[in-house]
Design a protein around this motif. Structure first.
Motif, PDB file in Angstrom:
ATOM      1  N   ALA A 116       0.843  -1.197   0.000  1.00  0.00           N
ATOM      2  CA  ALA A 116       0.000   0.000   0.000  1.00  0.00           C
ATOM      3  C   ALA A 116       0.875   1.242   0.000  1.00  0.00           C
ATOM      4  O   ALA A 116       2.052   1.189   0.368  1.00  0.00           O
ATOM      5  N   THR A 117       0.280   2.350  -0.408  1.00  0.00           N
ATOM      6  CA  THR A 117       0.980   3.635  -0.344  1.00  0.00           C
ATOM      7  C   THR A 117       0.968   4.132   1.103  1.00  0.00           C
ATOM      8  O   THR A 117       0.194   3.643   1.938  1.00  0.00           O
ATOM      9  N   THR A 118       1.793   5.120   1.358  1.00  0.00           N
ATOM     10  CA  THR A 118       1.835   5.718   2.700  1.00  0.00           C
ATOM     11  C   THR A 118       0.456   6.259   3.072  1.00  0.00           C
ATOM     12  O   THR A 118      -0.021   6.039   4.183  1.00  0.00           O
ATOM     13  N   PHE A 119      -0.196   6.954   2.137  1.00  0.00           N
ATOM     14  CA  PHE A 119      -1.526   7.507   2.402  1.00  0.00           C
ATOM     15  C   PHE A 119      -2.510   6.400   2.784  1.00  0.00           C
ATOM     16  O   PHE A 119      -3.264   6.539   3.747  1.00  0.00           O
ATOM     17  N   GLN A 120      -2.501   5.293   2.042  1.00  0.00           N
ATOM     18  CA  GLN A 120      -3.411   4.181   2.347  1.00  0.00           C
ATOM     19  C   GLN A 120      -3.119   3.597   3.723  1.00  0.00           C
ATOM     20  O   GLN A 120      -4.048   3.301   4.486  1.00  0.00           O
ATOM     21  N   LEU A 121      -1.833   3.436   4.051  1.00  0.00           N
ATOM     22  CA  LEU A 121      -1.455   2.887   5.361  1.00  0.00           C
ATOM     23  C   LEU A 121      -1.921   3.789   6.491  1.00  0.00           C
ATOM     24  O   LEU A 121      -2.506   3.322   7.472  1.00  0.00           O
ATOM     25  N   PHE A 122      -1.647   5.084   6.359  1.00  0.00           N
ATOM     26  CA  PHE A 122      -1.989   6.016   7.428  1.00  0.00           C
ATOM     27  C   PHE A 122      -3.510   6.121   7.591  1.00  0.00           C
ATOM     28  O   PHE A 122      -4.007   6.205   8.704  1.00  0.00           O
ATOM     29  N   ARG A 123      -4.241   6.109   6.474  1.00  0.00           N
ATOM     30  CA  ARG A 123      -5.702   6.184   6.550  1.00  0.00           C
ATOM     31  C   ARG A 123      -6.270   4.942   7.230  1.00  0.00           C
ATOM     32  O   ARG A 123      -7.125   5.034   8.107  1.00  0.00           O
ATOM     33  N   ARG A 124      -5.771   3.773   6.852  1.00  0.00           N
ATOM     34  CA  ARG A 124      -6.245   2.515   7.452  1.00  0.00           C
ATOM     35  C   ARG A 124      -5.908   2.475   8.936  1.00  0.00           C
ATOM     36  O   ARG A 124      -6.744   2.091   9.762  1.00  0.00           O
ATOM     37  N   LEU A 146      -5.359   4.070  15.361  1.00  0.00           N
ATOM     38  CA  LEU A 146      -3.934   4.368  15.524  1.00  0.00           C
ATOM     39  C   LEU A 146      -3.650   5.740  14.933  1.00  0.00           C
ATOM     40  O   LEU A 146      -4.390   6.225  14.081  1.00  0.00           O
ATOM     41  N   GLU A 147      -2.571   6.340  15.403  1.00  0.00           N
ATOM     42  CA  GLU A 147      -2.209   7.675  14.953  1.00  0.00           C
ATOM     43  C   GLU A 147      -0.783   7.683  14.438  1.00  0.00           C
ATOM     44  O   GLU A 147       0.022   6.834  14.809  1.00  0.00           O
ATOM     45  N   CYS A 148      -0.460   8.676  13.621  1.00  0.00           N
ATOM     46  CA  CYS A 148       0.926   8.902  13.253  1.00  0.00           C
ATOM     47  C   CYS A 148       1.669   9.363  14.503  1.00  0.00           C
ATOM     48  O   CYS A 148       1.089   9.993  15.390  1.00  0.00           O
ATOM     49  N   CYS A 149       2.930   9.054  14.549  1.00  0.00           N
ATOM     50  CA  CYS A 149       3.775   9.424  15.681  1.00  0.00           C
ATOM     51  C   CYS A 149       4.351  10.813  15.447  1.00  0.00           C
ATOM     52  O   CYS A 149       4.541  11.221  14.299  1.00  0.00           O
ATOM     53  N   PRO A 150       4.671  11.530  16.518  1.00  0.00           N
ATOM     54  CA  PRO A 150       5.434  12.763  16.301  1.00  0.00           C
ATOM     55  C   PRO A 150       6.800  12.385  15.717  1.00  0.00           C
ATOM     56  O   PRO A 150       7.343  11.332  16.056  1.00  0.00           O
ATOM     57  N   VAL A 151       7.350  13.215  14.842  1.00  0.00           N
ATOM     58  CA  VAL A 151       8.624  12.902  14.202  1.00  0.00           C
ATOM     59  C   VAL A 151       9.708  12.683  15.251  1.00  0.00           C
ATOM     60  O   VAL A 151      10.569  11.826  15.093  1.00  0.00           O
ATOM     61  N   ILE A 161       9.065   4.598  11.303  1.00  0.00           N
ATOM     62  CA  ILE A 161       8.212   5.344  12.217  1.00  0.00           C
ATOM     63  C   ILE A 161       7.154   6.053  11.367  1.00  0.00           C
ATOM     64  O   ILE A 161       7.490   6.884  10.520  1.00  0.00           O
ATOM     65  N   ALA A 162       5.893   5.739  11.590  1.00  0.00           N
ATOM     66  CA  ALA A 162       4.806   6.393  10.855  1.00  0.00           C
ATOM     67  C   ALA A 162       4.652   7.803  11.397  1.00  0.00           C
ATOM     68  O   ALA A 162       4.254   7.994  12.547  1.00  0.00           O
ATOM     69  N   SER A 163       5.017   8.789  10.590  1.00  0.00           N
ATOM     70  CA  SER A 163       4.891  10.188  11.008  1.00  0.00           C
ATOM     71  C   SER A 163       4.564  11.033   9.784  1.00  0.00           C
ATOM     72  O   SER A 163       4.898  10.666   8.656  1.00  0.00           O
ATOM     73  N   GLU A 164       3.896  12.142  10.042  1.00  0.00           N
ATOM     74  CA  GLU A 164       3.579  13.066   8.958  1.00  0.00           C
ATOM     75  C   GLU A 164       4.878  13.691   8.459  1.00  0.00           C
ATOM     76  O   GLU A 164       5.745  14.049   9.249  1.00  0.00           O
ATOM     77  N   ALA A 165       4.998  13.826   7.151  1.00  0.00           N
ATOM     78  CA  ALA A 165       6.188  14.441   6.562  1.00  0.00           C
ATOM     79  C   ALA A 165       6.261  15.919   6.950  1.00  0.00           C
ATOM     80  O   ALA A 165       5.227  16.584   7.081  1.00  0.00           O
ATOM     81  N   LEU A 166       7.482  16.422   7.132  1.00  0.00           N
ATOM     82  CA  LEU A 166       7.669  17.828   7.473  1.00  0.00           C
ATOM     83  C   LEU A 166       7.436  18.742   6.280  1.00  0.00           C
ATOM     84  O   LEU A 166       7.170  19.927   6.437  1.00  0.00           O
ATOM     85  N   PHE A 214       6.004  -1.043  10.535  1.00  0.00           N
ATOM     86  CA  PHE A 214       5.755   0.354  10.918  1.00  0.00           C
ATOM     87  C   PHE A 214       5.466   0.448  12.412  1.00  0.00           C
ATOM     88  O   PHE A 214       4.957  -0.490  13.020  1.00  0.00           O
ATOM     89  N   ILE A 215       5.767   1.617  12.952  1.00  0.00           N
ATOM     90  CA  ILE A 215       5.408   1.966  14.329  1.00  0.00           C
ATOM     91  C   ILE A 215       4.351   3.062  14.256  1.00  0.00           C
ATOM     92  O   ILE A 215       4.561   4.094  13.595  1.00  0.00           O
TER      93      ILE A 215
END
Length: 184
Positions: free
Chosen positions: A78-86, A92-97, A131-136, A174-175
């Protein structure tokens, strides 16, 4: 493709860790990484030294969940977007960088998994945990986040590049954060 007949989160075995994050300035954090003999690649250094990489002055404990792309329900990747949405749909949430450096210093017994393949295509390096985190930034030439790896018995905190079209392998790890527990 979503898996229907295999166990996916939360009905699968996962690694859960409590990670203490924050309370250090950026120079203190970099010094602590050095004290722990943590190696950085050029992308890891770029992330840490960027002004958009913000450290929290407040210490907090985060509960993390380590799972594979397959355990999120994607047998074909899956793409990053698909993983984070799922993951978000599953609570679950993205982690702080900044979790990356702290987790690296607290997860010192990461197993070393070697691969004989020099090029692994669209698969993350063997034994790595992203680490699953939002890109800067949306800039594809700037690292998207951190991953942890042990190579030749040396612990690494590495940054990585990936564009929106990148397909993560079903075996990539992923974390994610489950929830914020408390502020210390």
């Amino acid at each position: 493709m979503l898996i229907e007949d295999e166990k996916v989160y939360p009905d699968c075995a996962v690694e859960i860790r409590i990670v203490d994050v924050g309370g250090l300035t950026k120079p203190e954090l970099i010094h602590k990484l050095d004290q722990h003999s943590i190696s950085l690649n050029k992308y890891g250094e770029q992330l840490l030294n960027d002004e958009r990489f913000i450290v929290s002055s407040t210490k907090q404990s985060l509960q993390t969940v380590e799972l594979t792309v397959r355990q999120l329900g994607f047998s074909d990747g899956a793409t990053t977007f698909q993983l984070f949405r799922r993951a978000n749909d599953l609570g679950l949430e993205c982690c702080p960088v900044e979790l990356g450096p702290y987790l690296r210093m607290q997860y010192l017994d990461q197993p070393e998994i070697c691969s004989t393949n020099i090029s692994e295509g669209n698969k993350a390096p063997s034994g790595s945990i992203t680490i699953a985190s939002e890109a800067l930034t949306e800039d594809n030439e700037f690292p998207k986040g951190f991953y942890l790896r042990r190579i030749n018995d040396k612990l690494w905190l590495r940054g990585y590049l990936a564009d929106d079209l990148h397909i993560w392998s079903p075996h990539d790890r992923f974390i994610f954060c489950r929830s914020q527990l408390f502020i210390a």
